[in-house]
Design an enzyme around this catalytic site. Structure first.
Site, PDB file in Angstrom:
ATOM      1  N   ASN A   1      -2.298   2.593   5.833  1.00  0.00           N
ATOM      2  CA  ASN A   1      -2.569   3.967   5.324  1.00  0.00           C
ATOM      3  C   ASN A   1      -3.708   3.967   4.209  1.00  0.00           C
ATOM      4  O   ASN A   1      -3.943   3.347   3.564  1.00  0.00           O
ATOM      5  CB  ASN A   1      -1.244   4.363   4.470  1.00  0.00           C
ATOM      6  CG  ASN A   1      -0.064   4.495   5.526  1.00  0.00           C
ATOM      7  OD1 ASN A   1      -0.137   5.123   6.372  1.00  0.00           O
ATOM      8  ND2 ASN A   1       0.968   4.039   5.048  1.00  0.00           N
TER       9      ASN A   1
ATOM     10  N   HIS B   1      -2.942  -3.050   2.236  1.00  0.00           N
ATOM     11  CA  HIS B   1      -1.778  -3.681   2.863  1.00  0.00           C
ATOM     12  C   HIS B   1      -1.736  -3.228   4.315  1.00  0.00           C
ATOM     13  O   HIS B   1      -1.653  -1.766   4.548  1.00  0.00           O
ATOM     14  CB  HIS B   1      -0.796  -3.357   2.067  1.00  0.00           C
ATOM     15  CG  HIS B   1      -0.355  -2.232   1.471  1.00  0.00           C
ATOM     16  ND1 HIS B   1      -1.107  -1.402   0.484  1.00  0.00           N
ATOM     17  CD2 HIS B   1       0.381  -1.041   2.029  1.00  0.00           C
ATOM     18  CE1 HIS B   1      -0.602  -0.092   0.224  1.00  0.00           C
ATOM     19  NE2 HIS B   1       0.361  -0.089   1.302  1.00  0.00           N
TER      20      HIS B   1
ATOM     21  N   ASP C   1       9.052  -5.453   2.582  1.00  0.00           N
ATOM     22  CA  ASP C   1       8.982  -4.034   1.907  1.00  0.00           C
ATOM     23  C   ASP C   1      10.048  -3.881   1.125  1.00  0.00           C
ATOM     24  O   ASP C   1      11.301  -4.084   1.739  1.00  0.00           O
ATOM     25  CB  ASP C   1       8.544  -2.991   2.742  1.00  0.00           C
ATOM     26  CG  ASP C   1       8.005  -1.631   2.133  1.00  0.00           C
ATOM     27  OD1 ASP C   1       6.926  -1.208   2.489  1.00  0.00           O
ATOM     28  OD2 ASP C   1       8.697  -0.989   1.426  1.00  0.00           O
ATOM     29  N   ILE C   2      10.199  -3.293   0.052  1.00  0.00           N
ATOM     30  CA  ILE C   2      11.119  -3.076  -1.036  1.00  0.00           C
ATOM     31  C   ILE C   2      12.069  -1.947  -0.611  1.00  0.00           C
ATOM     32  O   ILE C   2      13.138  -1.773  -0.878  1.00  0.00           O
ATOM     33  CB  ILE C   2      10.698  -2.641  -2.324  1.00  0.00           C
ATOM     34  CG1 ILE C   2      11.932  -2.902  -3.291  1.00  0.00           C
ATOM     35  CG2 ILE C   2      10.269  -1.313  -2.543  1.00  0.00           C
ATOM     36  CD1 ILE C   2      11.314  -3.282  -4.848  1.00  0.00           C
TER      37      ILE C   2
HETATM   38  P1  AMP Z   1       1.687   3.027   1.195  1.00  0.00           P
HETATM   39  O1  AMP Z   1       2.279   3.994   1.192  1.00  0.00           O
HETATM   40  O2  AMP Z   1       0.901   2.495   2.480  1.00  0.00           O
HETATM   41  O3  AMP Z   1       0.755   2.455  -0.020  1.00  0.00           O
HETATM   42  O4  AMP Z   1       2.840   1.796   1.142  1.00  0.00           O
HETATM   43  C1  AMP Z   1       3.238   1.278  -0.109  1.00  0.00           C
HETATM   44  C2  AMP Z   1       4.661   0.462   0.210  1.00  0.00           C
HETATM   45  O5  AMP Z   1       5.025  -0.385  -0.650  1.00  0.00           O
HETATM   46  C3  AMP Z   1       5.892   1.363   0.587  1.00  0.00           C
HETATM   47  O6  AMP Z   1       6.515   1.174   1.910  1.00  0.00           O
HETATM   48  C4  AMP Z   1       6.905   0.648  -0.665  1.00  0.00           C
HETATM   49  O7  AMP Z   1       8.173   0.731  -0.219  1.00  0.00           O
HETATM   50  C5  AMP Z   1       6.346  -0.725  -0.973  1.00  0.00           C
HETATM   51  N1  AMP Z   1       6.431  -1.268  -2.264  1.00  0.00           N
HETATM   52  C6  AMP Z   1       6.335  -0.567  -3.276  1.00  0.00           C
HETATM   53  N2  AMP Z   1       6.447  -1.360  -4.383  1.00  0.00           N
HETATM   54  C7  AMP Z   1       6.995  -2.731  -3.914  1.00  0.00           C
HETATM   55  C8  AMP Z   1       7.344  -3.689  -4.349  1.00  0.00           C
HETATM   56  N3  AMP Z   1       7.611  -4.179  -5.561  1.00  0.00           N
HETATM   57  N4  AMP Z   1       7.836  -4.869  -3.522  1.00  0.00           N
HETATM   58  C9  AMP Z   1       7.696  -4.530  -2.134  1.00  0.00           C
HETATM   59  N5  AMP Z   1       7.116  -3.290  -1.477  1.00  0.00           N
HETATM   60  C10 AMP Z   1       6.890  -2.498  -2.557  1.00  0.00           C
END
Ligand code: AMP
Length: 131
Positions: free
Chosen positions: A98, A111, A40-41
């Site tokens: 989520n 995810h 995760d970023i």
């Molecule tokens: P959600 O709120 O369950 O949709 O989680 C989305 C997740 O994606 C968050 O924890 C973000 O930090 C992560 N995220 C968004 N963009 C990226 C990316 N380019 N690479 C890795 N993680 C990401």
């Protein structure tokens, strides 16, 4: 970002679709026929990995209705395997998915968050009160 409608049609331009196609960078930790995983970023734990199915599913709702049994099994087994390979089973870990606005889903490709390396604490805010 807007919350995800878990029943919306799949949008090929979403961030994780672009990562799966190799159009955006990621730090990959695992890949097999069914699943792809990367860090995760914006991690909220020592280990914060996102595991996505390779198939085009918006949400857990979409996946659990439309994915063939083989694909569901492949994805679920991949999540467990990644946790084992990262030595998370003995100390323990948390998986989160989520769904939709109340769930807090932001990216419209299914995810699972795989979190480890810290004590996670209570599942949700214990101070919550019914309205
Ligand atoms: P959600 O709120 O369950 O949709 O989680 C989305 C997740 O994606 C968050 O924890 C973000 O930090 C992560 N995220 C968004 N963009 C990226 C990316 N380019 N690479 C890795 N993680 C990401």
């Amino acid at each position: 970002m807007n919350p995800v409608d878990p029943k919306a049609p799949y949008d090929d331009s979403n961030i994780f679709a672009r990562i799966l196609r190799g159009e955006l960078p990621c730090t990959k930790v695992y890949e097999d026929e069914w699943a792809f995983a990367f860090h995760d970023i914006a991690p909220v734990a020592e280990i914060h990995v996102l595991v996505v199915p390779k198939g085009k599913y918006v949400s857990w709702d979409d996946f659990s209705v439309h994915a063939p049994a083989e694909e569901i099994a492949g994805f679920v087994r991949a999540v467990g395997r990644i946790a084992r390979e990262m030595d998370l089973v003995e100390p323990g870990y948390r998986i989160i998915n989520n769904i939709g606005p109340n769930g807090g889903q932001i990216v419209p490709h299914l995810h699972v968050h795989l979190l480890g390396g810290r004590v996670m604490g209570p599942m949700l805010d214990r101070n919550w009160q019914p309205a």
